[in-house]
Design a protein around this motif. Structure first.
Motif, PDB file in Angstrom:
ATOM      1  N   ALA A 126       0.925  -1.670  -0.433  1.00  0.00           N
ATOM      2  CA  ALA A 126      -0.100   0.130  -0.235  1.00  0.00           C
ATOM      3  C   ALA A 126       0.748   1.040   0.089  1.00  0.00           C
ATOM      4  CB  ALA A 126      -0.678   0.446   1.085  1.00  0.00           C
ATOM      5  N   GLU A 127       1.477   1.353   0.871  1.00  0.00           N
ATOM      6  CA  GLU A 127       3.208   2.667   0.601  1.00  0.00           C
ATOM      7  C   GLU A 127       3.708   2.481  -0.402  1.00  0.00           C
ATOM      8  OE1 GLU A 127       5.179   5.181   2.099  1.00  0.00           O
ATOM      9  OE2 GLU A 127       3.783   4.307   3.518  1.00  0.00           O
ATOM     10  N   LEU A 128       3.801   1.731  -1.766  1.00  0.00           N
ATOM     11  CA  LEU A 128       4.380   1.910  -2.331  1.00  0.00           C
ATOM     12  C   LEU A 128       3.280   2.650  -3.711  1.00  0.00           C
ATOM     13  CD1 LEU A 128       6.636  -1.695  -3.297  1.00  0.00           C
ATOM     14  CD2 LEU A 128       7.189   0.738  -3.028  1.00  0.00           C
ATOM     15  N   ILE A 129       2.391   2.046  -3.422  1.00  0.00           N
ATOM     16  CA  ILE A 129       0.949   2.268  -4.599  1.00  0.00           C
ATOM     17  C   ILE A 129       0.774   3.686  -4.344  1.00  0.00           C
ATOM     18  CG2 ILE A 129      -2.053   2.392  -4.901  1.00  0.00           C
ATOM     19  CD1 ILE A 129      -0.772  -1.148  -4.111  1.00  0.00           C
ATOM     20  N   ALA A 130       0.380   3.554  -2.413  1.00  0.00           N
ATOM     21  CA  ALA A 130      -0.464   5.264  -2.082  1.00  0.00           C
ATOM     22  C   ALA A 130       1.281   6.078  -1.284  1.00  0.00           C
ATOM     23  CB  ALA A 130      -1.255   4.733  -1.334  1.00  0.00           C
ATOM     24  N   PRO A 131       2.178   6.744  -2.088  1.00  0.00           N
ATOM     25  CA  PRO A 131       3.158   6.673  -0.811  1.00  0.00           C
ATOM     26  C   PRO A 131       3.255   8.324  -0.474  1.00  0.00           C
ATOM     27  CG  PRO A 131       3.790   7.607  -3.611  1.00  0.00           C
ATOM     28  CD  PRO A 131       2.792   6.991  -3.669  1.00  0.00           C
ATOM     29  N   GLY A 132       3.656   7.632   0.594  1.00  0.00           N
ATOM     30  CA  GLY A 132       3.204   9.205   2.130  1.00  0.00           C
ATOM     31  C   GLY A 132       4.175   9.279   3.184  1.00  0.00           C
ATOM     32  N   VAL A 133       4.926   8.082   2.814  1.00  0.00           N
ATOM     33  CA  VAL A 133       6.021   7.674   4.026  1.00  0.00           C
ATOM     34  C   VAL A 133       5.054   7.514   4.981  1.00  0.00           C
ATOM     35  CG1 VAL A 133       8.119   8.323   4.827  1.00  0.00           C
ATOM     36  CG2 VAL A 133       7.848   8.721   2.677  1.00  0.00           C
ATOM     37  N   PHE A 134       4.579   6.882   4.897  1.00  0.00           N
ATOM     38  CA  PHE A 134       4.032   6.714   6.978  1.00  0.00           C
ATOM     39  C   PHE A 134       3.302   4.471   7.063  1.00  0.00           C
ATOM     40  CE2 PHE A 134      -0.130   6.204   9.919  1.00  0.00           C
ATOM     41  CZ  PHE A 134       0.680   6.902  10.917  1.00  0.00           C
ATOM     42  N   LEU A 135       2.800   4.728   5.950  1.00  0.00           N
ATOM     43  CA  LEU A 135       2.388   2.687   6.219  1.00  0.00           C
ATOM     44  C   LEU A 135       3.840   2.481   6.585  1.00  0.00           C
ATOM     45  CD1 LEU A 135      -0.415   2.558   3.555  1.00  0.00           C
ATOM     46  CD2 LEU A 135      -0.145   2.932   5.991  1.00  0.00           C
ATOM     47  N   ILE A 136       4.711   2.375   5.388  1.00  0.00           N
ATOM     48  CA  ILE A 136       6.647   2.391   6.179  1.00  0.00           C
ATOM     49  C   ILE A 136       6.370   1.792   7.255  1.00  0.00           C
ATOM     50  CG2 ILE A 136       7.457   3.589   5.704  1.00  0.00           C
ATOM     51  CD1 ILE A 136       9.958   1.944   4.125  1.00  0.00           C
ATOM     52  N   TRP A 137       6.245   2.694   8.550  1.00  0.00           N
ATOM     53  CA  TRP A 137       6.742   3.128   9.234  1.00  0.00           C
ATOM     54  C   TRP A 137       5.587   1.508  10.259  1.00  0.00           C
ATOM     55  CZ3 TRP A 137      10.847   4.351   8.238  1.00  0.00           C
ATOM     56  CH2 TRP A 137      10.979   5.160   8.154  1.00  0.00           C
ATOM     57  N   ILE A 138       4.209   1.639   9.700  1.00  0.00           N
ATOM     58  CA  ILE A 138       3.364   0.339  10.280  1.00  0.00           C
ATOM     59  C   ILE A 138       3.848  -0.917   9.856  1.00  0.00           C
ATOM     60  CG2 ILE A 138       1.293  -0.260  10.581  1.00  0.00           C
ATOM     61  CD1 ILE A 138       0.295   2.830  10.519  1.00  0.00           C
ATOM     62  N   GLY A 139       4.633  -1.259   8.336  1.00  0.00           N
ATOM     63  CA  GLY A 139       4.332  -2.479   7.566  1.00  0.00           C
ATOM     64  C   GLY A 139       5.620  -2.795   8.903  1.00  0.00           C
ATOM     65  N   LEU A 140       7.326  -1.871   8.515  1.00  0.00           N
ATOM     66  CA  LEU A 140       7.923  -2.411   9.257  1.00  0.00           C
ATOM     67  C   LEU A 140       7.998  -2.698  10.492  1.00  0.00           C
ATOM     68  CD1 LEU A 140      10.496   0.307   8.795  1.00  0.00           C
ATOM     69  CD2 LEU A 140      10.788  -2.278   8.033  1.00  0.00           C
ATOM     70  N   ALA A 141       6.787  -2.027  11.381  1.00  0.00           N
ATOM     71  CA  ALA A 141       6.371  -3.001  12.234  1.00  0.00           C
ATOM     72  C   ALA A 141       5.511  -3.981  12.869  1.00  0.00           C
ATOM     73  CB  ALA A 141       5.301  -1.805  13.524  1.00  0.00           C
ATOM     74  N   ALA A 142       4.801  -4.073  11.710  1.00  0.00           N
ATOM     75  CA  ALA A 142       4.534  -5.342  11.238  1.00  0.00           C
ATOM     76  C   ALA A 142       5.463  -6.843  11.386  1.00  0.00           C
ATOM     77  CB  ALA A 142       2.719  -5.595  10.468  1.00  0.00           C
ATOM     78  N   LEU A 143       6.306  -6.290  10.439  1.00  0.00           N
ATOM     79  CA  LEU A 143       7.402  -7.509  10.170  1.00  0.00           C
ATOM     80  C   LEU A 143       8.344  -7.860  11.305  1.00  0.00           C
ATOM     81  CD1 LEU A 143       9.557  -5.888   6.869  1.00  0.00           C
ATOM     82  CD2 LEU A 143       7.925  -8.296   7.081  1.00  0.00           C
ATOM     83  N   VAL A 144       8.500  -7.003  12.606  1.00  0.00           N
ATOM     84  CA  VAL A 144       9.256  -7.441  13.702  1.00  0.00           C
ATOM     85  C   VAL A 144       8.788  -7.716  14.748  1.00  0.00           C
ATOM     86  CG1 VAL A 144       9.872  -6.040  15.484  1.00  0.00           C
ATOM     87  CG2 VAL A 144      10.878  -5.291  12.898  1.00  0.00           C
ATOM     88  N   ILE A 145       7.055  -7.965  14.055  1.00  0.00           N
ATOM     89  CA  ILE A 145       6.035  -8.535  15.152  1.00  0.00           C
ATOM     90  C   ILE A 145       5.934 -10.007  14.223  1.00  0.00           C
ATOM     91  CG2 ILE A 145       3.703  -9.288  15.986  1.00  0.00           C
ATOM     92  CD1 ILE A 145       5.033  -6.701  17.721  1.00  0.00           C
ATOM     93  N   GLY A 146       6.054  -9.967  13.330  1.00  0.00           N
ATOM     94  CA  GLY A 146       6.516 -11.794  12.451  1.00  0.00           C
ATOM     95  C   GLY A 146       7.602 -12.377  12.939  1.00  0.00           C
ATOM     96  N   ALA A 147       8.933 -11.547  13.044  1.00  0.00           N
ATOM     97  CA  ALA A 147       9.420 -11.865  13.398  1.00  0.00           C
ATOM     98  C   ALA A 147       9.518 -12.643  14.278  1.00  0.00           C
ATOM     99  CB  ALA A 147      10.617 -11.422  12.809  1.00  0.00           C
ATOM    100  N   LEU A 148       9.012 -11.918  15.127  1.00  0.00           N
ATOM    101  CA  LEU A 148       8.793 -12.525  16.515  1.00  0.00           C
ATOM    102  C   LEU A 148       7.766 -13.625  16.737  1.00  0.00           C
ATOM    103  CD1 LEU A 148       8.790  -8.462  19.069  1.00  0.00           C
ATOM    104  CD2 LEU A 148      11.145 -10.747  18.969  1.00  0.00           C
TER     105      LEU A 148
END
Length: 154
Positions: free
Chosen positions: A24-46
């Motif tokens: 979604a960040e790639l489709i509608a860039p606003g440099v906001f969803l990337i941070w939420i996506g990174l948080a989800a990646l960290v929780i996924g790794a944990l």
């Protein structure tokens, strides 16, 4: 519903959420969803390591996800907000400011504090002390489209 979905997909549910947010960040860039996506990646790794642990309940996952989202967003804003000011073209879209310090010849005399000069291919209104046409001047400042000039001592 979320609990059932998380249970069925296991730790991969966070990875799916992360990739949806990053897409979604790639489709509608606003440099906001990337941070939420990174948080989800960290929780996924944990989750890959802690999924079967009794302490790793879905409530804890959501609390950590929310906290990491806010933390990543604040850190990202701090880092990118600080570095946004530097530019290799500081006067881009500020043409008047880029003229400060240049020299020119008065095309029309400055009478009662107002006159005109020609720089490159543009006529500019100028303010300054009264001077005759042909005087060499240096641009001291710019305010809107009006330049303030000073005579150059020969």
């Amino acid at each position: 519903m979320l609990q059932r979905l998380a249970t069925e997909l296991g730790p991969w549910s966070w990875w799916i959420v992360a990739f949806i947010l990053l897409a979604a960040e790639l489709i509608a860039p606003g440099v906001f969803l990337i941070w939420i996506g990174l948080a989800a990646l960290v929780i996924g790794a944990l989750s890959l390591f802690l999924w079967d642990a009794p302490v790793w309940a879905w409530q804890l996952q959501f609390v950590l996800f929310a906290g990491l989202s806010v933390a990543f967003a604040l850190l990202g804003r701090r880092y990118f907000g600080k570095n946004r000011d530097t530019s290799d073209e500081p006067f881009l879209n500020q043409r008047e400011a880029s003229l400060v310090g240049r020299t020119a010849t008065l095309q029309e005399p400055i009478v009662e504090g107002r006159g005109r000069i020609r720089l490159d291919d543009t006529w500019w209104p100028v303010d300054g002390k009264d001077m005759p046409a042909g005087t060499r001047v240096r641009i001291a400042s710019a305010r809107g489209r009006t330049l303030t000039v000073e005579a150059i001592e020969s």
